[in-house]
Design a protein around this motif. Structure first.
Motif, PDB file in Angstrom:
ATOM      1  N   TYR A  21       0.840  -1.196   0.000  1.00 52.37           N
ATOM      2  CA  TYR A  21       0.000   0.000   0.000  1.00 52.37           C
ATOM      3  C   TYR A  21       0.877   1.249   0.000  1.00 52.37           C
ATOM      4  CZ  TYR A  21      -3.848  -3.103   1.372  1.00 52.37           C
ATOM      5  OH  TYR A  21      -4.786  -4.103   1.398  1.00 52.37           O
ATOM      6  N   ARG A  61      -8.803  -4.501  -3.893  1.00 52.17           N
ATOM      7  CA  ARG A  61      -8.579  -5.840  -3.342  1.00 52.17           C
ATOM      8  C   ARG A  61      -9.865  -6.407  -2.752  1.00 52.17           C
ATOM      9  NH1 ARG A  61      -2.609  -5.402  -0.333  1.00 52.17           N
ATOM     10  NH2 ARG A  61      -1.429  -4.883  -2.227  1.00 52.17           N
ATOM     11  N   THR A  62     -10.678  -5.537  -2.150  1.00 53.73           N
ATOM     12  CA  THR A  62     -11.951  -5.996  -1.583  1.00 53.73           C
ATOM     13  C   THR A  62     -12.925  -6.399  -2.684  1.00 53.73           C
ATOM     14  OG1 THR A  62     -11.663  -4.534   0.342  1.00 53.73           O
ATOM     15  CG2 THR A  62     -13.881  -5.366  -0.075  1.00 53.73           C
ATOM     16  N   GLU A  64     -12.172  -7.499  -5.645  1.00 52.18           N
ATOM     17  CA  GLU A  64     -11.683  -8.705  -6.325  1.00 52.18           C
ATOM     18  C   GLU A  64     -12.144  -8.778  -7.783  1.00 52.18           C
ATOM     19  OE1 GLU A  64     -12.914 -12.028  -3.960  1.00 52.18           O
ATOM     20  OE2 GLU A  64     -11.478 -11.610  -2.350  1.00 52.18           O
TER      21      GLU A  64
END
Length: 202
Positions: A21, A61-62, A64
C-alpha cells in the motif's frame, strides 16, 4: 509534536509498505469497513481524495475484480495502483465538468473520502478548511449515492463538527463518529460514517 516526527515511518507506515500500500491510511479504511461494512464485492464505489492510492488499492482488493471503483484526486495515483475495474479522474472536486463525469459513472453503493486540506498549524484554519471538504463530500453523497448506500468522510474536529454531524441525520438512517486505531494519537482527525442513505429529496 515536531513536524519531522510525522515524516518518520511508524508501525502502520512500515506495515503498509510491506503489504503493497502507498500509505498508512489504508488501515483506517480497513477498520472502518470491517466495523460498518461500507462495501463488499460487486459494489460500485466512489473514492474521493484518493492519491497516492492506499484506499483505492484496498477497495480494489476488496472488490476482487468485481463491481467498479471511481477514484478522484488533484494529484496522480502511485504508478502501481491499477485495476481493470478502476476509473481514475485527476482534477478538482469543485470543478463542475469533472463532477458531471463522475456522476455519469454512478450511481454509487458507497462514497468514501479521505481528503484533507493543506495544514497550516493553525487549528482554527485547518478545521474550517476540513469542514469545507466534508461539505463537498456530502454533496457527492447526496447527489450520487444510491438509496441505502453508505458513506465515510474524514474531518478535523472543530466548531463545525456538530453541525456536520446533524446533516448526517438528515441524509442517513444511521450515523457514527469513529476514530480508527491507525489514526495518530495526537491527531484531531476522525471520520463521520453514514449508513443506509435515505430515499427522496433532502
Amino acid at each position: 509534536m515536531s513536524v519531522n516526527s510525522y515524516e518518520k515511518p511508524d508501525f502502520w507506515s512500515k506495515k503498509a509498505f510491506s503489504e503493497g500500500y502507498p500509505a498508512r491510511s489504508v488501515y483506517k479504511l480497513k477498520e472502518i469497513n470491517e466495523k460498518y461494512n461500507l462495501f463488499t464485492k460487486n459494489a460500485h464505489v466512489l473514492d474521493l481524495g484518493s492519491a497516492p492510492g492506499s484506499w483505492t488499492v484496498f477497495i480494489l482488493r476488496t472488490l476482487e475484480n468485481t463491481g467498479k471503483l471511481v477514484s478522484v484526486d488533484l494529484k496522480p495515483l502511485a504508478k502501481n495502483v491499477k485495476g481493470n475495474n478502476l476509473v481514475f479522474f485527476q482534477g478538482d472536486l469543485y470543478d463542475e465538468a469533472l463532477r458531471e463525469r463522475i456522476k455519469a459513472e454512478g450511481p454509487y453503493d458507497a462514497v468514501v473520502c479521505d481528503a484533507a486540506p493543506p495544514t497550516t498549524g493553525n487549528r482554527l484554519i485547518d478545521t474550517s478548511r476540513s469542514a469545507g471538504l466534508v461539505e463537498l463530500a456530502f454533496y457527492y453523497a447526496q447527489t450520487m449515492l444510491k438509496e441505502g448506500g453508505n458513506f465515510a468522510v474524514k474531518i478535523f474536529q472543530g466548531s463545525d463538527t456538530r453541525a456536520l454531524t446533524n446533516q448526517m441525520k438528515d441524509l442517513f438512517s444511521g450515523h457514527r463518529s469513529f476514530k480508527p486505531t491507525a489514526c495518530r494519537s495526537e491527531s484531531f482527525e476522525t471520520y463521520l460514517i453514514g449508513m443506509q442513505k435515505k430515499g427522496g429529496s433532502i
